[in-house]
Design a protein around this motif. Structure first.
Motif, PDB file in Angstrom:
ATOM      1  N   TYR A  95      12.122   0.366 -48.237  1.00 48.96           N
ATOM      2  CA  TYR A  95      12.576   1.159 -49.380  1.00 48.96           C
ATOM      3  C   TYR A  95      14.095   1.208 -49.447  1.00 48.96           C
ATOM      4  N   ILE A  96      14.707   1.548 -48.308  1.00 49.08           N
ATOM      5  CA  ILE A  96      16.172   1.720 -48.311  1.00 49.08           C
ATOM      6  C   ILE A  96      16.860   0.437 -48.717  1.00 49.08           C
ATOM      7  N   HIS A  97      16.406  -0.676 -48.145  1.00 50.38           N
ATOM      8  CA  HIS A  97      17.106  -1.913 -48.443  1.00 50.38           C
ATOM      9  C   HIS A  97      16.929  -2.340 -49.886  1.00 50.38           C
ATOM     10  N   LYS A  98      15.798  -1.995 -50.438  1.00 47.74           N
ATOM     11  CA  LYS A  98      15.562  -2.374 -51.828  1.00 47.74           C
ATOM     12  C   LYS A  98      16.307  -1.456 -52.787  1.00 47.74           C
ATOM     13  N   HIS A  99      16.192  -0.158 -52.561  1.00 48.79           N
ATOM     14  CA  HIS A  99      16.731   0.784 -53.542  1.00 48.79           C
ATOM     15  C   HIS A  99      18.136   1.266 -53.242  1.00 48.79           C
ATOM     16  N   ILE A 100      18.355   1.690 -52.009  1.00 46.21           N
ATOM     17  CA  ILE A 100      19.623   2.345 -51.708  1.00 46.21           C
ATOM     18  C   ILE A 100      20.777   1.359 -51.719  1.00 46.21           C
ATOM     19  N   LYS A 101      20.587   0.219 -51.080  1.00 46.10           N
ATOM     20  CA  LYS A 101      21.681  -0.749 -51.029  1.00 46.10           C
ATOM     21  C   LYS A 101      22.060  -1.193 -52.448  1.00 46.10           C
ATOM     22  N   ALA A 102      21.056  -1.384 -53.263  1.00 48.37           N
ATOM     23  CA  ALA A 102      21.317  -1.770 -54.644  1.00 48.37           C
ATOM     24  C   ALA A 102      22.086  -0.662 -55.367  1.00 48.37           C
TER      25      ALA A 102
END
Lengths: 526, 364
Positions: free
Chosen positions: A461-468
Motif C-alpha cells: 500500500y505505502i509504496h503504491k499510494h504514499i510514494k506517489a
C-alpha cells in the motif's frame, strides 16, 4: 490426628493470607496507584460481563458509567445483559478472593485466577469503607436480587450487609456499583483507552460509556456474529511444569498411572500412555499418589520426550482477521487497514493464536512512534509496555522495508496503529497484574511472523499510494514556486510578471512527465 | 563618475542573468543558470603566481528539477535583492540579505531560505556568475577584527590614528577599498587568529616597542582583513607574519592568507598575499620553549583535516610544511598560542616574538 490438624491449619492459614496478601501486594494486582486502580475496577467488571455474555451466547450490551463524587472518589457502575448470577453464588463471586470456575479449566477466557472482581470489591472497601452493590437477575420469571457486600478479610468470606429482592426492568443481567478512591486521567493508560481498545477487539459487543466528565461514548457492534466458543481442554503434556505434574498426581481420580495419563491430559491415548510409562521405566498400574519424587521426575522427562500430537486448536477463540479489521475500521480513522490471524501454534504445550492488525494514514498522528495496542484474550494491556514480549517483537521487527521509519531497535515511527492480540488457554503474563506477556521464544517468533505478514500488505500500500503522493506533493510545489519566480525575475529584468507566470505554467505542463519520471531524484547539479 | 559606471556594470550583469532566464522561458526551455563550481575539484594551484585559481568547471542549475528548484529560486531572488541595493545605493549585511530573502512561500510550509548559510552561498555564486565581488554587489560582512600600530588613515572623511584608540584598537570594516593611508610607521605586521593574544600584545604595547602593526580576527580571516593586509603589503611593502595555533585549522588560516581560499578561489587576485610567512606555533617551538606538557590531544576530526591539508597541491611538495604535519601526527597533539602563557604572562611579548623575529625563524 496431628496430620489432619496440620492440614486444617494449613487451609486456614492460606485463607487468611489471601486477603492479607492482597493488602500487602496490591501493586501486583494492578491497584498500586489511583489512576490505574480506576482502570482496573472498570476492567475487572467489564471482563466479567463479556465472559458471562459469551457463555450465554448473547450479544453483549454493556453500560459503563463513572460518577465523580469528589476530587479523588468515584462510583463505577457496570451493567450487562448477561445471564445473571444465581442468588446463592452472588456473595461468593464478589466477596471471596480466588473463587471462580475458571481457575481449574483450560479454556481461553478473560480472567484466569478469579481474583479480579473480588479484588475490586476489596479495594473499594479498603479505600472508602463502602459496600459494593450488586443487582442480578437470571430470568424474567424470577425476581432480581440486590446485595450489598463486603469481604471479611480475615476469613476471606463474603460479609452480607443487605440482601433484598427488588424490581428491575431487565430480564437478565448483572449490575455492579463500586465506590473507590481513584483518579481520572486521559491518555494512553486511561479508562477511555481501555474501553476503546476493548470495543475494537469485541466487534460483536456494544458499549455505552459515560466518563466522569459526563461525555458519552457509544461503541456500536458491527457484527451479529458471536465469537467462536472456546472449548475447555485438559493440559497438554508439553505445557506442564514439574510442580504442576506433582499436584495433578495428587489430585487425580484415576487409580493407575496409565489411567491418569489417559484421563487427565489431552492427546494421550492408550498406546501413548503405555509408551510414556515404559520410557520412564514405571509400571502402568502404579498408583499415581504413591510415586516418589525421583519417579515423578522420570515420568516428567518421559512426557517431554515422547512424541505427542499437538493440542486441538478449538480451545481458542480468535477474533478472526475479518472481524478485527471491522473493529479497527469502526474505531480508527485511517486510510489503510490490514489484519492477519495466524493458525494455532504451541508454547510449552499451550496452544495460542497470534492476530495482528495495522491501521495506517488518515487522521493518525504522523509524528513520533506508532501507537501499539497489546491485547491478550481480548483484554487491552495498558501498562508495562516496555516489559512485554509484544513490544519486543514489534521493536525487533525491521519496519523500513514495510515503509515505516525506525531508528535502531525501537518502535517504528509514522501514522500507524499496530495491534497485537494473543489468544491462549493460558497466557503467560510476567506477573499477577497481567499487563505484560512473558518472553517465550515461540511466542515472539510467532508474533514476528504475523507482523511480517501484515507488514508486507502495508508495504504494498505505502509504496503504491504514499510514494506517489509524496512525488505529487513535490511537483505541486512548482505551482507555488512559479509565482515567486515570476515576481523575482520581473523585478530583475523589468519583464511583466503575469506573462512570465503564464509561460512558466505552460512550461510546467511540458516538463511534468520528466519530473514525474525522475521520481523526485534529479540528482546533483551537473 | 567612475563609481557610477561600476555600479551600472554590476547591476547590468545581474540583469543579464535574469534576461538569460527569460530567454529560456520564451524559447520554451527549462530555465537554467550556469554556476562555476566552488570546490577543491575545481581549484588549481598556479605555480607561477603561487595562488589558488578557480578552474573552468561549471554546473547547471535548472528550475524544473525537483532537486534544484529551490536553489534556482534563491538565485534569482538574491540577484534581485542585490540589484535593488545597487540601484538604491544602499549596502546591506549578509544577515540583512538573509532576512530580505526569508519568507514562507504562500500555500506551502517551505521557506525560501531557512539558514543564512543558504543566502551567503548564493551571494558567492552571484560573485562568480556576474564576475563582481561581494562588495560590488553592495553586500558586506559583519565587521570583525582589530588593528593597532603607528598608522594614520582617512575613512569616510574622518582622520583616524590607530595608536590613539585605547584598548580596543580600530575595528576593521568589511569593506576597506575606500580607506586612504596617510602615514604608516612600522617595520612589519603580525596577524594573529586569536583576539585574546592581540589584547595581550596591545596591553604590553608590543607594537610601540617593536614598531609594528598587530591585527587579529576571531577564527577565520574575513575578506576585509585580508584586503587590508594585502593593501598594506602592496602599498608599503611591509612583511606579514602569521601567528596561529599549531593545529590543522591554524594551518588553514595561514594557507588562506597566503594562497587564497578554496571557496573564494576566484578572488585570490584581490585577497591572497603570497609573501606572508608563518611565525608560529611550530613543532620546533614546542621543543625549544618547553610546551610539551601543554599540548591537546588530537581527535579523529583533527587527524582527518590534517590529512586533507597535507595533500593540498600547495603543501604537497613543501618539505618544511610536510615536516610540521608529520611532527603533529607523531605527537598526536596540537598546541594553542596561549600555551606560551605557561611560561609567564608576558613571555610571548618579551621573549617569544622578539626572538623569533630577530632570528627570522619562519616557515614559508
Amino acid at each position: 490426628m496431628a496430620e489432619i490438624k496440620a492440614y486444617e491449619l494449613a487451609k486456614q492459614q492460606r485463607e487468611i493470607s489471601i486477603s492479607e496478601f492482597f493488602l500487602k501486594n496490591r501493586h501486583l494486582l494492578g491497584f498500586d496507584n489511583p489512576t490505574r486502580a480506576l482502570m482496573m475496577v472498570v476492567k475487572e467488571a467489564v471482563d466479567n460481563s463479556l465472559d458471562a455474555c459469551t457463555e450465554m451466547k448473547v450479544l453483549p450490551e454493556i453500560k459503563i458509567e463513572i460518577n465523580q463524587i469528589n476530587e479523588n472518589r468515584f462510583i463505577v457502575i457496570v451493567e450487562d445483559n448477561g445471564p445473571g448470577i444465581v442468588k446463592q453464588q452472588i456473595p461468593n463471586i464478589f466477596g471471596k478472593l480466588l473463587y471462580g470456575s475458571k481457575f481449574h479449566s483450560m479454556r481461553q477466557s478473560r480472567g484466569q485466577q478469579g481474583i479480579g472482581i473480588s479484588a475490586a470489591v476489596l479495594y473499594s472497601q479498603l479505600t472508602t469503607g463502602k459496600s459494593t452493590k450488586i443487582y442480578s437477575r437470571v430470568s424474567s420469571k424470577r425476581p432480581a436480587h440486590y446485595f450489598e457486600l463486603q469481604i471479611d478479610t480475615k476469613k476471606n468470606e463474603p460479609h452480607i450487609i443487605k440482601d433484598d429482592e427488588v424490581k428491575w426492568d431487565k430480564d437478565h443481567g448483572t449490575k455492579i456499583e463500586i465506590e473507590i478512591e481513584g483518579r481520572y486521567l486521559k491518555g494512553k493508560q486511561s479508562v477511555d483507552e481501555y474501553v476503546k481498545e476493548t470495543a475494537i477487539v469485541n466487534p460483536h459487543a456494544t458499549f455505552v460509556y459515560v466518563t466522569p466528565e459526563k461525555e458519552k461514548f457509544e461503541y456500536r457492534r458491527v457484527t451479529e456474529e458471536l465469537p467462536r466458543e472456546a472449548k475447555g481442554i485438559k493440559p497438554h503434556p508439553y505445557g506442564i511444569e514439574l510442580g504442576q505434574l506433582m499436584k495433578m498426581l495428587q489430585d487425580t481420580r484415576a487409580n493407575t498411572l496409565q489411567g491418569f495419563l489417559q484421563n487427565d491430559f489431552s492427546r494421550i491415548g492408550q498406546q501413548t500412555a503405555q509408551e510414556i510409562c515404559s520410557k520412564a521405566k514405571l509400571k502402568a498400574d502404579r498408583k499415581p499418589r504413591q510415586l516418589e519424587n525421583k519417579e515423578i521426575e522420570l515420568l516428567f522427562k518421559s512426557l517431554q520426550e515422547t512424541k505427542i500430537m499437538a493440542p486441538p486448536g478449538d480451545c481458542l477463540s480468535p477474533i478472526t482477521a475479518e472481524l478485527l479489521e471491522k473493529g479497527l475500521r469502526k474505531e480508527i480513522n485511517a486510510d489503510f487497514y490490514a489484519t492477519v490471524s495466524r493458525s494455532p501454534v504451541v508454547y510449552r504445550g499451550m496452544p495460542f493464536i497470534i492476530e495482528v492488525g495495522i491501521a495506517y494514514g488518515g487522521e493518525l498522528d504522523k509524528e513520533g512512534q506508532i501507537r501499539l495496542m497489546r491485547l491478550a484474550n481480548r483484554v487491552p494491556l495498558l501498562y508495562q509496555q516496555g516489559a512485554c514480549a509484544i513490544t519486543e517483537s514489534v521493536s525487533e521487527t525491521s519496519w523500513k522495508p514495510y515503509g515505516l521509519n525506525q531508528s535502531g531497535s525501537n518502535l517504528p515511527t509514522g501514522p500507524a496503529v499496530v495491534l497485537v492480540h494473543i489468544a491462549s488457554v493460558w497466557v503467560p503474563f510476567t506477573n499477577e497484574a497481567k499487563e505484560a506477556i512473558a518472553h517465550y521464544d515461540e511466542i515472539i517468533k510467532e508474533i514476528k511472523l504475523a507482523l511480517q505478514e501484515c507488514g508486507r500488505k502495508l508495504s504494498i500500500y505505502i509504496h503504491k499510494h504514499i510514494k506517489a503522493a509524496e512525488q505529487r506533493e513535490k511537483i505541486d510545489l512548482f505551482e507555488k514556486y512559479i509565482p515567486e519566480l515570476a515576481v523575482s525575475l520581473s523585478n530583475l529584468t523589468g519583464d511583466k510578471k503575469e506573462i512570465l507566470q503564464d509561460r512558466l505554467q505552460k512550461l510546467l505542463k511540458k516538463e511534468l512527465p520528466s519530473l514525474e519520471a525522475a521520481n523526485g531524484e534529479n540528482g546533483k547539479e551537473k | 563618475m567612475e563609481k557610477m559606471v561600476k555600479r551600472n556594470k554590476s547591476s547590468e550583469e545581474l540583469k543579464n542573468l535574469g534576461l538569460k532566464v527569460v530567454k529560456d522561458i520564451e524559447k520554451n526551455k527549462n530555465p537554467s543558470v550556469i554556476v562555476p563550481i566552488r570546490a577543491l575539484s575545481n581549484v588549481i594551484f598556479n605555480e607561477k603566481t603561487k595562488t589558488l585559481e578557480l578552474g573552468d568547471k561549471t554546473s547547471t542549475r535548472y528550475f524544473f528539477n525537483v532537486a534544484h528548484a529551490k536553489k534556482f529560486l534563491q538565485t534569482i531572488e538574491v540577484a534581485s535583492i542585490s540589484k535593488d541595493l545597487i540601484n538604491e545605493e544602499k549596502h546591506a549585511s549578509l544577515r540583512d540579505v538573509f532576512y530580505m530573502a526569508k519568507r514562507t512561500i504562500p500555500g506551502t510550509n517551505v521557506n525560501l531560505v531557512d539558514e543564512q548559510s543558504e543566502s551567503d552561498d548564493i551571494i558567492e555564486d552571484l560573485e562568480l556568475i556576474t564576475e563582481n565581488s561581494r562588495e560590488q554587489l553592495n553586500v558586506n560582512a559583519n565587521k570583525n577584527g582589530s588593528v593597532v600600530g603607528k598608522v594614520t588613515i582617512e575613512d569616510s572623511g574622518d582622520v583616524i590614528r590607530w595608536d590613539k584608540l585605547g584598548s580596543g584598537g580600530w575595528s576593521i570594516p568589511s569593506n576597506v577599498e575606500e580607506i586612504k593611508f596617510k602615514k604608516v610607521d612600522a617595520k612589519y605586521i603580525i596577524y594573529m587568529e586569536k583576539a585574546a593574544v592581540w589584547e595581550r600584545l596591545n596591553e604590553d604595547k608590543f607594537w610601540d616597542k617593536q614598531n609594528c602593526i598587530i591585527i587579529s580576527s576571531q577564527g577565520q580571516t574575513t575578506r576585509g582583513i585580508r584586503r587590508l593586509l594585502q593593501r598594506l603589503y602592496e602599498e608599503f611593502k611591509l612583511p606579514i607574519y602569521v601567528l596561529c595555533d599549531f593545529d590543522s585549522y591554524g594551518f588553514y588560516i595561514y594557507s588562506v592568507l597566503k594562497y587564497g581560499s578554496i571557496n573564494l578561489a576566484h578572488a585570490s587576485e584581490r585577497l591572497a598575499i603570497p609573501s606572508v610567512k608563518y611565525l608560529g606555533i611550530t613543532s620546533n617551538d614546542i621543543e625549544k620553549y618547553g610546551l610539551q606538557k601543554h599540548l591537546i590531544k588530537l581527535k579523529d576530526h583533527d587527524l582527518a583535516r590534517l590529512k586533507q591539508i597535507s595533500e593540498y597541491d600547495w603543501f604537497k611538495n613543501n618539505k618544511q610544511w610536510q615536516k610540521e604535519f608529520k611532527a603533529m601526527k607523531q605527537n598526536g597533539a596540537k598546541a594553542e598560542i596561549q600555551a606560551l602563557s605557561a611560561r609567564g604572562i608576558t613571555f610571548i611579548s618579551e621573549k617569544y616574538l622578539p626572538e623569533k623575529i630577530k632570528n627570522k625563524d619562519f616557515i614559508d
